[in-house]
Write a protein that holds these residues in place. Structure first.
Motif, mmCIF file in Angstrom:
data_model
loop_
_atom_site.group_PDB
_atom_site.id
_atom_site.type_symbol
_atom_site.label_atom_id
_atom_site.label_comp_id
_atom_site.label_asym_id
_atom_site.label_seq_id
_atom_site.Cartn_x
_atom_site.Cartn_y
_atom_site.Cartn_z
ATOM 1 N N HIS A 130 0.820 -1.215 0.000
ATOM 2 C CA HIS A 130 0.000 0.000 0.000
ATOM 3 C C HIS A 130 0.860 1.274 0.000
ATOM 4 C CE1 HIS A 130 -4.066 1.457 0.057
ATOM 5 N NE2 HIS A 130 -3.825 2.264 1.061
ATOM 6 N N GLY A 131 2.165 1.086 0.155
ATOM 7 C CA GLY A 131 3.080 2.216 0.073
ATOM 8 C C GLY A 131 3.117 3.092 1.306
ATOM 9 N N ILE A 132 2.872 2.489 2.456
ATOM 10 C CA ILE A 132 2.910 3.254 3.708
ATOM 11 C C ILE A 132 3.791 2.550 4.728
ATOM 12 C CG2 ILE A 132 0.682 4.411 3.452
ATOM 13 C CD1 ILE A 132 -0.496 2.229 5.240
ATOM 14 N N ARG A 133 4.250 3.336 5.687
ATOM 15 C CA ARG A 133 5.115 2.812 6.747
ATOM 16 C C ARG A 133 4.293 1.965 7.708
ATOM 17 N NH1 ARG A 133 6.796 4.744 11.883
ATOM 18 N NH2 ARG A 133 5.517 6.595 11.670
ATOM 19 N N ALA A 134 4.848 0.824 8.079
ATOM 20 C CA ALA A 134 4.191 -0.051 9.051
ATOM 21 C C ALA A 134 4.315 0.578 10.434
ATOM 22 C CB ALA A 134 4.829 -1.431 9.038
ATOM 23 N N LYS A 135 3.173 0.847 11.040
ATOM 24 C CA LYS A 135 3.175 1.328 12.415
ATOM 25 C C LYS A 135 1.855 0.956 13.069
ATOM 26 C CE LYS A 135 1.597 6.079 12.684
ATOM 27 N NZ LYS A 135 1.911 7.459 12.902
ATOM 28 N N THR A 136 1.874 0.934 14.376
ATOM 29 C CA THR A 136 0.692 0.550 15.139
ATOM 30 C C THR A 136 -0.027 1.789 15.660
ATOM 31 O OG1 THR A 136 1.864 0.455 17.250
ATOM 32 C CG2 THR A 136 1.822 -1.572 15.941
ATOM 33 N N ILE A 137 -1.292 1.585 16.020
ATOM 34 C CA ILE A 137 -2.034 2.550 16.819
ATOM 35 C C ILE A 137 -2.652 1.750 17.958
ATOM 36 C CG2 ILE A 137 -2.546 4.215 14.987
ATOM 37 C CD1 ILE A 137 -5.382 2.946 14.908
ATOM 38 N N ASN A 138 -2.807 2.366 19.082
ATOM 39 C CA ASN A 138 -3.401 1.670 20.220
ATOM 40 C C ASN A 138 -4.808 1.211 19.882
ATOM 41 O OD1 ASN A 138 -1.137 2.026 21.750
ATOM 42 N ND2 ASN A 138 -1.926 3.778 22.867
ATOM 43 N N CYS A 139 -5.127 0.032 20.374
ATOM 44 C CA CYS A 139 -6.438 -0.561 20.136
ATOM 45 C C CYS A 139 -7.043 -0.948 21.480
ATOM 46 C CB CYS A 139 -6.307 -1.783 19.229
ATOM 47 S SG CYS A 139 -7.844 -2.689 19.073
#
Length: 167
Positions: free
Chosen positions: A70-79
């Motif tokens: 998808h051309g984006i940086r892998a990062k998390t967000i809190n869930c």
């Protein structure tokens, strides 16, 4: 950023946000499964959790692949949703002394984890297709298939003997 944040303006933004959510969830599950393996007393259940830990590592890799596609940086967000489910796993497993009842509770907790993953992957697949990203959808479908298979195996264990032993 809340789920319906002002930063989410398009379906693509929502897709990326939810992809970061499941990435966080998979990483948290990867940290929790060893504790569940340690608590399980039924050998088949323990082996099933060990297999799912290996699958979870694969899920993380596939999600990272989707970020890349998808051309984006892998990062998390809190869930908060997965955090709540995993917090409950810890609470339940520390409150039960009977080993057969504990195994039944661990299966129920594991199925809550699986169902969360199934909802997220199903949604992500639908959105990826809508966005014309069948490449991403195909990768995510592999994770969904794993989650569904694990859920079926947990049900078979529970209904086949674990719940009966707990009763």
């Amino acid at each position: 950023m809340g789920f319906f944040s002002k930063d989410i303006r398009t379906l693509d933004d929502l897709f990326v946000h939810t992809l970061r959510d499941i990435y966080y969830a998979e990483k948290q599950v990867e940290r929790t499964l060893p504790k569940m393996i340690g608590k399980a007393t039924d050998p088949q259940l323990k082996a099933g959790f060990e297999k799912h830990l290996a699958q979870t590592k694969g899920h993380i890799g596939r999600v990272e692949q989707v970020f890349e596609l998808h051309g984006i940086r892998a990062k998390t967000i809190n869930c908060p949703a997965i955090d709540g489910i995993l917090e409950e796993v810890g609470e339940v497993s520390s409150d039960i002394d009977d080993r057969e009842v504990l195994d039944a509770a661990l299966i129920a907790s594991a199925q809550a984890i699986e169902h969360y993953g199934m909802t997220r992957y199903g949604t992500l697949i639908a959105w990826a297709k809508q966005l014309g990203r069948s490449d991403c959808a195909n990768v995510l479908a592999k994770n969904l298939k794993d989650e569904q298979a694990t859920d079926r195996k947990l049900t078979e264990m529970a209904e086949g003997r674990i719940n009966l032993q707990a009763a």
